[in-house]
Design a protein around this motif. Structure first.
Motif, PDB file in Angstrom:
ATOM      1  N   UNK A 214      -3.555  -1.529  22.298  1.00 30.42           N
ATOM      2  CA  UNK A 214      -3.713  -0.443  21.227  1.00 30.42           C
ATOM      3  C   UNK A 214      -2.370   0.499  21.131  1.00 30.42           C
ATOM      4  N   UNK A 215      -1.925   0.721  22.359  1.00 29.18           N
ATOM      5  CA  UNK A 215      -0.697   1.754  22.086  1.00 29.18           C
ATOM      6  C   UNK A 215       0.453   0.751  21.724  1.00 29.18           C
TER       7      UNK A 215
ATOM      8  N   UNK B 148       4.431   8.743   9.405  1.00 32.25           N
ATOM      9  CA  UNK B 148       3.838   8.343   8.150  1.00 32.25           C
ATOM     10  C   UNK B 148       3.300   6.970   8.273  1.00 32.25           C
TER      11      UNK B 148
ATOM     12  N   UNK C  42       3.954   0.711  14.917  1.00 29.94           N
ATOM     13  CA  UNK C  42       4.031   1.546  13.463  1.00 29.94           C
ATOM     14  C   UNK C  42       4.740   2.529  13.649  1.00 29.94           C
ATOM     15  N   UNK C  43       4.976   3.418  14.693  1.00 31.64           N
ATOM     16  CA  UNK C  43       5.986   4.652  14.822  1.00 31.64           C
ATOM     17  C   UNK C  43       7.264   3.873  14.266  1.00 31.64           C
TER      18      UNK C  43
ATOM     19  N   UNK D  64       1.991   5.541  31.298  1.00 26.46           N
ATOM     20  CA  UNK D  64       0.621   5.003  31.674  1.00 26.46           C
ATOM     21  C   UNK D  64       0.651   3.493  31.809  1.00 26.46           C
ATOM     22  N   UNK D  65       1.657   2.850  30.734  1.00 31.58           N
ATOM     23  CA  UNK D  65       1.696   1.536  30.980  1.00 31.58           C
ATOM     24  C   UNK D  65       2.225   1.125  32.411  1.00 31.58           C
TER      25      UNK D  65
ATOM     26  N   UNK E 173       0.856  -1.232   0.003  1.00 27.06           N
ATOM     27  CA  UNK E 173      -0.043   0.079   0.075  1.00 27.06           C
ATOM     28  C   UNK E 173       0.967   1.286   0.046  1.00 27.06           C
TER      29      UNK E 173
ATOM     30  N   UNK F  37      -3.842   6.382  14.918  1.00 26.92           N
ATOM     31  CA  UNK F  37      -2.378   6.341  15.437  1.00 26.92           C
ATOM     32  C   UNK F  37      -2.005   7.316  15.907  1.00 26.92           C
TER      33      UNK F  37
ATOM     34  N   UNK G 289       7.595   9.819  21.063  1.00 26.29           N
ATOM     35  CA  UNK G 289       6.075   9.510  21.159  1.00 26.29           C
ATOM     36  C   UNK G 289       5.909   8.437  22.084  1.00 26.29           C
TER      37      UNK G 289
ATOM     38  N   UNK H 164       8.045  -2.162   4.636  1.00 23.06           N
ATOM     39  CA  UNK H 164       7.223  -2.740   5.462  1.00 23.06           C
ATOM     40  C   UNK H 164       7.231  -4.478   5.540  1.00 23.06           C
TER      41      UNK H 164
ATOM     42  N   UNK I 166      -7.098  -7.234   3.567  1.00 27.28           N
ATOM     43  CA  UNK I 166      -6.124  -6.182   2.822  1.00 27.28           C
ATOM     44  C   UNK I 166      -6.456  -6.286   1.378  1.00 27.28           C
TER      45      UNK I 166
ATOM     46  N   UNK J  15       7.712   2.886  10.772  1.00 29.89           N
ATOM     47  CA  UNK J  15       7.892   3.904   9.659  1.00 29.89           C
ATOM     48  C   UNK J  15       9.221   4.514   9.733  1.00 29.89           C
TER      49      UNK J  15
ATOM     50  N   UNK K 247       0.326   0.931  18.037  1.00 30.58           N
ATOM     51  CA  UNK K 247       0.720   2.250  17.592  1.00 30.58           C
ATOM     52  C   UNK K 247       2.271   2.394  17.511  1.00 30.58           C
ATOM     53  N   UNK K 248       2.775   1.678  18.790  1.00 28.17           N
ATOM     54  CA  UNK K 248       4.222   1.945  18.886  1.00 28.17           C
ATOM     55  C   UNK K 248       4.923   1.352  17.713  1.00 28.17           C
TER      56      UNK K 248
ATOM     57  N   UNK L 256      -4.590   9.222  19.634  1.00 25.15           N
ATOM     58  CA  UNK L 256      -5.390   8.594  20.682  1.00 25.15           C
ATOM     59  C   UNK L 256      -5.494   9.423  22.106  1.00 25.15           C
ATOM     60  N   UNK L 257      -4.738  10.503  22.099  1.00 28.33           N
ATOM     61  CA  UNK L 257      -4.932  11.202  23.392  1.00 28.33           C
ATOM     62  C   UNK L 257      -5.228  12.673  22.942  1.00 28.33           C
TER      63      UNK L 257
ATOM     64  N   UNK M  12       3.670   7.670  25.899  1.00 27.40           N
ATOM     65  CA  UNK M  12       2.661   7.008  26.238  1.00 27.40           C
ATOM     66  C   UNK M  12       3.006   5.708  27.186  1.00 27.40           C
TER      67      UNK M  12
END
Lengths: 122, 324
Positions: free
Chosen positions: B75-76, A53, B82-83, B162-163, A33, A69, B155, B95, B298, B86, B79-80, A72-73, B159
């Motif tokens: 969920x965090x 990104x 993904x950061x 909190x964990x 993608x 992403x 980032x 990827x 996908x 990237x 997200x981590x 969230x906060x 987050x």
């Protein structure tokens, strides 16, 4: 002699190169993608700033994923997404020449001017 | 190495020494690029695999509040991941290549996630000990020399706090509960303590990649330094829980002003890294299954997007004709 890698991501394409992902996507459209750059306004009145990104199939998905992403906060009130391949960037290897014109123009700064202390409101 | 390459190397090291960040399109030694790809992708894989031991307890959380917290935490982690993926992609790896390395077993992830989560108290122990150890590793990475990695870590660290706090609070509640709950709490601490210490990696004199990583300011503290910091921190915090750490050798050393601790079982660490931990196989299978089962989603998304794009362009052609 060019030692740096030509395959770039993350919006850091120079003019004239295609991003690596574009080529990959062409080879296997089902798999890869496109990459999108995410810009976020953290609160009303501020600029949109680059946040990161992500991959998404189209702009709608890119916006929704960016929301999940990066906000969230409640980090953002507005998001821009742009496909990374549409970003044109200056070349870091030519940065010295490219930004050279500003180097010798110190008279553009207010501190260049030596004025008497008795001068007020300036 | 020829003259130009030598010069580039020197300039690169000078920039690092001046604390200038390196950005994706800047010249960098190939080894620097490879080291970062390895480290960042392993880190990303750890976030993704790290969702599995906790995901195990989402449906069995003891209350709606705890369930919502655990969901948010998992969920965090996604997200981590993904950061970090990237950030790694800016170095020229795709990827899909990274996924392939994870799924084929070529790429590693943190050994800690190969241990099972046997009771609810493990959710608390993971938050407090595992995320606590991760934070000590991650905070210095916010200043790492590669720009995209440093920015991703800022980032992540925001987050992560909190964990750790929710983990300690979870254990605190158990530690003030019934005898059975107190036992559960102590048992979880017993099982997670030593693997948490191993998270900092091999001892300094047996850590082959460390020297170069320090020179390039990818790493800023040695494994043993961070491990000591962790022991000092936890040895104090556990007093609030009225629990004990499973180490008879743990004692305050008045001379060094640090806690001394017992020998780590490095053979166990080696075994887990090599794929022989209690859950290595299960974790990788679960990850591969999730990826394979998501294949049709996908594909459907790709086809849907193509259809929408086609409709949009047809509508535009139509309205252009109308205007004529």
């Amino acid at each position: 002699m060019r030692l740096y890698l030509q395959k770039n991501h993350y919006g850091d394409y120079g003019d004239g190169h295609a991003g690596g992902l574009e080529q990959d996507a062409h080879q296997d459209p089902q798999k890869q993608w496109p990459l999108w750059e995410v810009f976020m306004r953290s609160k009303q009145g501020l600029d949109h700033k680059h946040a990161g990104s992500l991959h998404a199939v189209d702009a709608t998905m890119a916006l929704e994923n960016a929301r999940d992403v990066y906000t969230r906060r409640k980090e953002g009130v507005s998001i821009w997404v742009v496909e990374s391949k549409h970003i044109h960037a200056s070349d870091p290897n030519a940065a010295a020449e490219f930004f050279e014109p500003a180097n010798d123009k110190i008279y553009r700064h207010p501190s260049f001017y030596d004025l008497p202390d008795s001068l007020k409101h300036m | 190495m020829d003259q130009t390459a030598n010069q580039l190397q020197d300039q690169f090291q000078q920039r690092i020494d001046l604390e200038q960040k390196i950005e994706p399109r800047d010249w960098m030694p190939e080894k620097y690029r490879q080291t970062l790809i390895r480290q960042i992708s392993q880190h990303a894989h750890s976030e993704i695999i790290g969702m599995l031991p906790e995901g195990n307890w989402i449906t069995r959380a003891p209350s709606l509040k705890r369930k919502a917290i655990l969901l948010a935490k998992v969920q965090d982690e996604a997200g981590h991941g993904l950061y970090l993926y990237s950030a790694a992609e800016t170095l020229g790896i795709s990827r899909d290549e990274m996924y392939e390395q994870l799924h084929s077993g070529k790429a590693k992830y943190s050994s800690i996630f190969n241990y099972p989560t046997l009771s609810w108290a493990d959710m608390g122990a993971i938050g407090w000990l595992v995320d606590g150890a991760a934070i000590l590793n991650q905070v210095p990475l916010c200043r790492t020399s590669f720009g995209p990695y440093a920015r991703a870590m800022v980032r992540v660290c925001k987050e992560e706090s909190f964990h750790q706090r929710q983990g300690f609070e979870c254990l605190l509640q158990l530690s003030r509960g019934s005898e059975v709950q107190r036992q559960m709490c102590q048992d979880a601490i017993n099982r997670w303590w030593w693997p948490s210490l191993m998270m900092f990696g091999p001892k300094d004199d047996e850590s082959p990649n460390s020297k170069l990583s320090m020179q390039w300011k990818i790493k800023r503290f040695s494994n043993d330094e961070l491990r000591q910091k962790f022991v000092d921190m936890i040895a104090e915090q556990i007093k609030l829980l009225n629990m004990v750490l499973p180490d008879p050798d743990l004692t305050w050393n008045e001379q060094t002003k640090h806690y001394d601790y017992g020998a780590i079982n490095w053979e166990e660490f080696k075994q887990v890294i090599q794929g022989n931990g209690p859950c290595n196989k299960e974790r990788l299978e679960a990850r591969k299954k999730a990826w394979t089962n998501g294949d049709w989603v996908r594909e459907a998304a790709t086809v849907h997007a193509a259809k929408q794009a086609k409709r949009k362009s047809e509508a535009q052609t139509f309205s252009a004709k109308e205007t004529q």
